[in-house]
Design an enzyme around this catalytic site. Structure first.
Site, PDB file in Angstrom:
ATOM      1  N   CYS A   2       0.865  -1.216  -0.026  1.00 32.05           N
ATOM      2  CA  CYS A   2      -0.042   0.032   0.014  1.00 32.05           C
ATOM      3  C   CYS A   2       0.980   1.122  -0.207  1.00 32.05           C
ATOM      4  O   CYS A   2       1.978   1.394   0.289  1.00 32.05           O
ATOM      5  CB  CYS A   2      -0.831   0.166   1.166  1.00 32.05           C
ATOM      6  SG  CYS A   2      -2.014  -1.254   1.435  1.00 32.05           S
ATOM      7  N   GLY A  28      -0.244   0.336  -5.037  1.00 36.56           N
ATOM      8  CA  GLY A  28      -1.490  -0.221  -4.541  1.00 36.56           C
ATOM      9  C   GLY A  28      -2.671   0.366  -5.848  1.00 36.56           C
ATOM     10  O   GLY A  28      -2.545   1.545  -5.917  1.00 36.56           O
ATOM     11  N   ASN A 102       0.453   0.962   6.060  1.00 36.63           N
ATOM     12  CA  ASN A 102       1.212   0.145   4.930  1.00 36.63           C
ATOM     13  C   ASN A 102       1.733  -0.858   5.804  1.00 36.63           C
ATOM     14  O   ASN A 102       2.680  -0.655   6.711  1.00 36.63           O
ATOM     15  CB  ASN A 102       2.209   1.064   4.233  1.00 36.63           C
ATOM     16  CG  ASN A 102       2.995   0.172   3.198  1.00 36.63           C
ATOM     17  OD1 ASN A 102       3.948   0.744   2.875  1.00 36.63           O
ATOM     18  ND2 ASN A 102       2.416  -1.053   2.847  1.00 36.63           N
ATOM     19  N   GLY A 103       1.685  -2.049   5.516  1.00 37.77           N
ATOM     20  CA  GLY A 103       2.387  -3.433   6.146  1.00 37.77           C
ATOM     21  C   GLY A 103       1.156  -4.274   6.515  1.00 37.77           C
ATOM     22  O   GLY A 103      -0.018  -4.066   6.629  1.00 37.77           O
ATOM     23  N   TYR A 244      12.053  -4.775  -6.559  1.00 34.77           N
ATOM     24  CA  TYR A 244      10.750  -4.505  -7.266  1.00 34.77           C
ATOM     25  C   TYR A 244       9.651  -3.479  -6.880  1.00 34.77           C
ATOM     26  O   TYR A 244       9.186  -2.674  -7.888  1.00 34.77           O
ATOM     27  CB  TYR A 244      10.186  -5.854  -7.256  1.00 34.77           C
ATOM     28  CG  TYR A 244       8.412  -5.791  -7.996  1.00 34.77           C
ATOM     29  CD1 TYR A 244       8.587  -5.765  -9.204  1.00 34.77           C
ATOM     30  CD2 TYR A 244       7.483  -5.528  -7.264  1.00 34.77           C
ATOM     31  CE1 TYR A 244       7.445  -5.771  -9.951  1.00 34.77           C
ATOM     32  CE2 TYR A 244       6.154  -5.329  -8.022  1.00 34.77           C
ATOM     33  CZ  TYR A 244       6.056  -5.504  -9.279  1.00 34.77           C
ATOM     34  OH  TYR A 244       4.841  -5.213  -9.839  1.00 34.77           O
TER      35      TYR A 244
HETATM   36  P1  5GP Z   1       6.701 -14.788 -13.412  1.00 32.13           P
HETATM   37  O1  5GP Z   1       7.578 -14.847 -14.503  1.00 32.13           O
HETATM   38  O2  5GP Z   1       7.271 -15.390 -12.183  1.00 32.13           O
HETATM   39  O3  5GP Z   1       5.084 -15.089 -13.655  1.00 32.13           O
HETATM   40  O4  5GP Z   1       6.615 -13.114 -12.865  1.00 32.13           O
HETATM   41  C1  5GP Z   1       7.656 -12.426 -12.660  1.00 32.13           C
HETATM   42  C2  5GP Z   1       7.236 -11.058 -12.847  1.00 32.13           C
HETATM   43  O5  5GP Z   1       6.459 -10.668 -11.777  1.00 32.13           O
HETATM   44  C3  5GP Z   1       8.548 -10.239 -12.757  1.00 32.13           C
HETATM   45  O6  5GP Z   1       8.548  -9.244 -13.855  1.00 32.13           O
HETATM   46  C4  5GP Z   1       8.303  -9.278 -11.643  1.00 32.13           C
HETATM   47  O7  5GP Z   1       8.529  -7.851 -11.848  1.00 32.13           O
HETATM   48  C5  5GP Z   1       6.789  -9.408 -11.323  1.00 32.13           C
HETATM   49  N1  5GP Z   1       6.668  -9.210  -9.811  1.00 32.13           N
HETATM   50  C6  5GP Z   1       7.278  -9.526  -8.844  1.00 32.13           C
HETATM   51  N2  5GP Z   1       6.489  -9.275  -7.629  1.00 32.13           N
HETATM   52  C7  5GP Z   1       5.343  -8.911  -8.081  1.00 32.13           C
HETATM   53  C8  5GP Z   1       4.158  -8.131  -7.209  1.00 32.13           C
HETATM   54  O8  5GP Z   1       4.105  -8.112  -6.051  1.00 32.13           O
HETATM   55  N3  5GP Z   1       2.999  -7.908  -7.938  1.00 32.13           N
HETATM   56  C9  5GP Z   1       3.120  -7.918  -9.394  1.00 32.13           C
HETATM   57  N4  5GP Z   1       1.993  -7.421  -9.918  1.00 32.13           N
HETATM   58  N5  5GP Z   1       4.257  -8.452 -10.106  1.00 32.13           N
HETATM   59  C10 5GP Z   1       5.465  -8.621  -9.289  1.00 32.13           C
HETATM   60 MG    MG Z   2       8.015  -7.123 -14.040  1.00 32.64          MG
END
Ligand code: 5GP
Ligand code: MG
Length: 450
Positions: A2, A28, A102-103, A244
């Protein structure tokens, strides 16, 4: 995950909160809300959807007063519904109090159970509501002692901003799991999850709150008081913010996120070079800085071999006759003229389920890539996060159940290299920063929910 935002003593408090939340939209996208106060009454607007769609001139004009707090929600605990949107607001012996969080709390279930047994009535399925209940039961009629009493009874991750008619208070849990910044606009304090929110509204960044720090602002005169009301703990600052989550233009735990991500990429090139590659390409947007770093470190040219659409909304109409891998194509599409005939290094920030990568690699080969070497600028994600990142359950995390060689074969890459945990920590600033890396290590500093 968040986003939280709070601004004191500004005639445009609600409008600036709206802009701040807009800058923090990446944290979020499920829904947002703002509560403002004019020192007598308070005003609220909360809706599901994106910040720019749920506020307009009329609504912002109705959010009167010179102090406001706001929140973007990405559901981590509790179902997605309007009732679960923040700020939460309650009336008690303290008068009206509103709060954004947040958390995640790790002892939420026990508290809900205990409080319900004692007669508490919960209106949400949100762990944040526990804090509100504990504040109301603290016996204090003042915001700050009530909040301190409540937070001393909970365990887990919280960056919080709370407000009543005369006080705004911002606090980070003793381990500092989630970031929280303090800024200044026209001599008055404001707070945000990331300092990029300050840039947009012309505020200057003052500093990050320290783990366990609480900052009180007396509304009306802008006086600030800092304290450390909790027992000291070892810091556990979320390293995944650097990998990320946070925006690259933010500074988190004292380091610029873009620079850290480039450093992760350089380190990755050291640990897992791709000696015969012709080209480094990122999986946009999250993989871009690490790919730049990899390209610098490996001395292999960089190009954009995958283009990302920025217009993928929540709902879209799919073709009736299903097209294979429609979802991934909608967002990411290879550029054949860039990658055709080449041996490419594809850099992404993390591998979660492996489903995106698998399809993407197919598409890259169909577009003419001769070899595809996947490089991930973080270690395998092996454990769920209980501190605010919505990682899937352990069973769904491909890195928790399978070896790197199995994953390589499954996603169809010619080679796969993950950044080591030591490499990640070093490139992110070293052990002295006090990182939480439980998602990569299973080393949880608290009890975890059962
Ligand atoms: P995978 O190939 O494992 O299905 O997806 C990897 C991708 O998911 C990466 O590009 C990464 O940036 C993204 N990603 C990592 N953590 C999260 C998250 O918490 N939420 C979302 N929407 N994407 C994530
Ligand atoms: Mg990604």
């Amino acid at each position: 995950m968040c986003a939280i935002f709070g601004i004191s003593d500004n005639k445009e408090a609600a409008r600036l909160s709206y802009l701040g939340l807009h800058a923090l939209q990446h944290r979020g996208q499920e829904g947002s809300g703002i509560v403002s106060t004019d020192g007598v009454n308070n005003y609220v607007h909360r809706r599901q959807g994106l910040v720019q769609d749920i506020f307009n001139e009329t609504i912002l004009n109705e959010l009167k007063g010179s102090a406001a707090i706001g929140h973007n929600r990405y559901s981590t605990t509790g179902e997605s519904s309007v009732a679960n949107l923040q700020p939460l607001r309650m009336k008690s012996a303290m008068g009206w109090v509103s709060l954004v969080h947040n958390g995640n709390l790790v002892n939420a279930k026990q508290w809900v159970h205990a409080l319900e047994k004692q007669g508490s009535i919960f209106q949400t399925t949100n762990d944040t509501e526990i804090i509100i209940h504990l504040m109301a039961r603290s016996g204090s009629t003042d915001l700050v002692p009530a909040l301190v009493a409540a937070l001393k009874q909970v365990e887990g991750a919280y960056s919080i901003i709370a407000m009543n008619k005369d006080t705004m208070v911002a606090v980070r849990d003793p381990r500092g799991y989630r970031p929280l910044h303090m800024g200044e606009l026209m001599g008055k304090p404001l707070f945000a999850s990331e300092n990029t929110a300050f840039d947009l509204i012309g505020a200057k960044s003052v500093r990050e709150l320290e783990p366990g720090e609480m900052v009180e602002v007396a509304l009306g005169d802008g006086r600030v008081r800092s304290s450390f009301p909790f027992e000291k703990k070892e810091p556990q600052q979320c390293i995944f913010e650097h990998v990320y989550f946070a925006r690259p233009d933010s500074n988190i735990y004292g380091s610029n996120v873009h620079q850290v991500r480039k450093a992760l990429g350089r380190k990755l090139a050291e640990e897992h070079p791709a000696p015969n590659a012709d080209l480094v390409i990122p999986v946009p947007d999250s993989g871009v800085p690490a790919a730049i770093g990899f390209s610098e470190g490996a001395r292999v040219p960089f190009d954009m071999g995958i283009i990302r659409s920025h217009y993928v909304g929540r709902t879209f109409i799919e073709p009736k006759q299903s097209i294979r891998d429609f979802g991934v194509r909608l967002k990411l599409n290879p550029v054949a003229s860039v990658i055709g005939g080449k041996s490419i290094v594809v850099v992404d920030d993390s591998l979660v389920r492996g489903t995106t990568s698998k399809k993407l690699i197919q598409h890259l080969r169909e577009a003419g890539a001769r070899e595809v070497h996947l490089r991930i600028s973080s270690p395998p994600i092996t454990h769920s996060c209980f501190y605010g990142i919505d990682t899937p359950t352990r069973e769904e995390l491909i890195g928790s159940t399978h070896t790197a060689e199995f994953i390589r074969a499954y996603i169809g890459a010619d080679s796969l290299g993950y950044l080591s945990r030591e490499g990640l920590i070093e490139a992110a600033g070293g052990v002295k920063k006090g990182f939480c890396h439980a998602c990569f290590s299973g080393e949880y500093a608290t009890e975890i929910p059962t």
